[in-house]
Design an enzyme around this catalytic site. Structure first.
Site, PDB file in Angstrom:
ATOM      1  N   TYR A  33       0.845  -1.181  -0.098  1.00  0.00           N
ATOM      2  CA  TYR A  33       0.053  -0.207  -0.216  1.00  0.00           C
ATOM      3  C   TYR A  33       0.842   1.417   0.045  1.00  0.00           C
ATOM      4  O   TYR A  33       0.693   2.050  -0.749  1.00  0.00           O
ATOM      5  CB  TYR A  33      -1.048  -0.013   1.113  1.00  0.00           C
ATOM      6  CG  TYR A  33      -1.755   1.190   1.127  1.00  0.00           C
ATOM      7  CD1 TYR A  33      -2.916   1.694   0.612  1.00  0.00           C
ATOM      8  CD2 TYR A  33      -1.375   2.198   2.156  1.00  0.00           C
ATOM      9  CE1 TYR A  33      -3.369   2.773   0.561  1.00  0.00           C
ATOM     10  CE2 TYR A  33      -2.199   3.377   2.190  1.00  0.00           C
ATOM     11  CZ  TYR A  33      -3.003   3.674   1.437  1.00  0.00           C
ATOM     12  OH  TYR A  33      -3.713   4.943   1.527  1.00  0.00           O
ATOM     13  N   GLU A  36     -11.318   3.849   4.729  1.00  0.00           N
ATOM     14  CA  GLU A  36     -11.175   4.857   5.724  1.00  0.00           C
ATOM     15  C   GLU A  36     -12.114   4.847   6.662  1.00  0.00           C
ATOM     16  O   GLU A  36     -12.092   5.052   7.902  1.00  0.00           O
ATOM     17  CB  GLU A  36     -11.002   6.230   5.074  1.00  0.00           C
ATOM     18  CG  GLU A  36      -9.781   6.324   4.363  1.00  0.00           C
ATOM     19  CD  GLU A  36      -8.351   6.135   4.688  1.00  0.00           C
ATOM     20  OE1 GLU A  36      -8.379   5.945   5.931  1.00  0.00           O
ATOM     21  OE2 GLU A  36      -7.403   6.094   3.912  1.00  0.00           O
ATOM     22  N   TRP A  50      -4.530   0.702  10.361  1.00  0.00           N
ATOM     23  CA  TRP A  50      -4.653   0.751   9.021  1.00  0.00           C
ATOM     24  C   TRP A  50      -4.518  -0.854   8.426  1.00  0.00           C
ATOM     25  O   TRP A  50      -4.891  -1.176   7.591  1.00  0.00           O
ATOM     26  CB  TRP A  50      -3.751   1.566   8.233  1.00  0.00           C
ATOM     27  CG  TRP A  50      -3.913   1.871   6.746  1.00  0.00           C
ATOM     28  CD1 TRP A  50      -2.959   1.451   5.791  1.00  0.00           C
ATOM     29  CD2 TRP A  50      -5.105   2.188   5.913  1.00  0.00           C
ATOM     30  NE1 TRP A  50      -3.630   1.935   4.592  1.00  0.00           N
ATOM     31  CE2 TRP A  50      -5.004   2.112   4.592  1.00  0.00           C
ATOM     32  CE3 TRP A  50      -6.540   2.394   6.371  1.00  0.00           C
ATOM     33  CZ2 TRP A  50      -5.759   2.557   3.840  1.00  0.00           C
ATOM     34  CZ3 TRP A  50      -7.443   2.507   5.481  1.00  0.00           C
ATOM     35  CH2 TRP A  50      -7.069   2.629   3.926  1.00  0.00           C
TER      36      TRP A  50
END
Length: 191
Positions: free
Chosen positions: A20, A42, A50
């Site tokens: 990512y 999100e 995350w």
């Protein structure tokens, strides 16, 4: 060895997190479906790491119709019940309902010829803004811009889009370049 942002290297590294960071984070996005995917991620990340969301990304994508905004907007009570039974995703009813609710707003925008991603970029007139921290500084959880965008989204009726969620979204779609100043990827985003 290339230096990455501290948030990538400060804990246990996962391949999802590295990929990512290296291939997606803070790269300018103008694709509506990808912007929606980041909004979904999100929103689900709120209160979690995350890395946790990245590990559930494939399942989220599958469960939310490959991030097809119109299909998600059409989800009903049965779809919510099905999603609440899937152990592969974060089973938070309020977050699931917020994704569907937000998709419905975006579909209405589409009917008016508006796009969600264009709305986000309009706050910086299409330009990326460098907010990458210097050594010893931390990346802000929210910024003046994320508060402004969050308020505009709230006025438009969006759910679960507070300033912290919006800041992460701004970084995900490249409106904010959040790469540390010393990160090898920082300069790629400032061109």
């Amino acid at each position: 060895m290339l230096q990455r942002c501290r948030w990538v290297t400060s804990g246990m590294l996962s391949q999802e997190l590295i990929d990512y960071h290296d291939k997606e984070y803070s790269r300018p996005v103008h694709d509506e479906q990808l912007a929606f995917e980041y909004l979904v991620m999100e929103l689900f990340q709120s209160g979690l790491s995350w890395q946790t969301v990245l590990k559930k990304r494939v399942a989220l994508k599958e469960d939310f119709a490959n991030n097809d905004i119109a299909r998600v907007a059409a989800f009903g009570t049965d779809d919510i019940a099905t999603l609440m039974q899937d152990p592969r995703i974060i089973r938070n009813r309020r977050k699931i309902e917020a994704v569907i609710h937000n998709a419905r707003i975006i579909v209405n925008w589409h009917a008016d010829g508006r796009r969600f991603i264009d709305f986000l970029w309009s706050f910086t007139e299409g330009k990326s803004v460098d907010i990458g921290p210097e050594d010893g500084e931390k990346l802000p959880a929210s910024t003046t811009l994320s508060k402004e965008v969050s308020a505009a989204l709230k006025d438009a009726g969006f759910s679960f889009t507070g300033p912290v969620v919006v800041e992460s979204l701004l970084q995900a779609v490249g409106i904010h370049n959040g790469h540390d100043q010393g990160c090898a990827w920082h300069h790629l985003m400032t061109k």
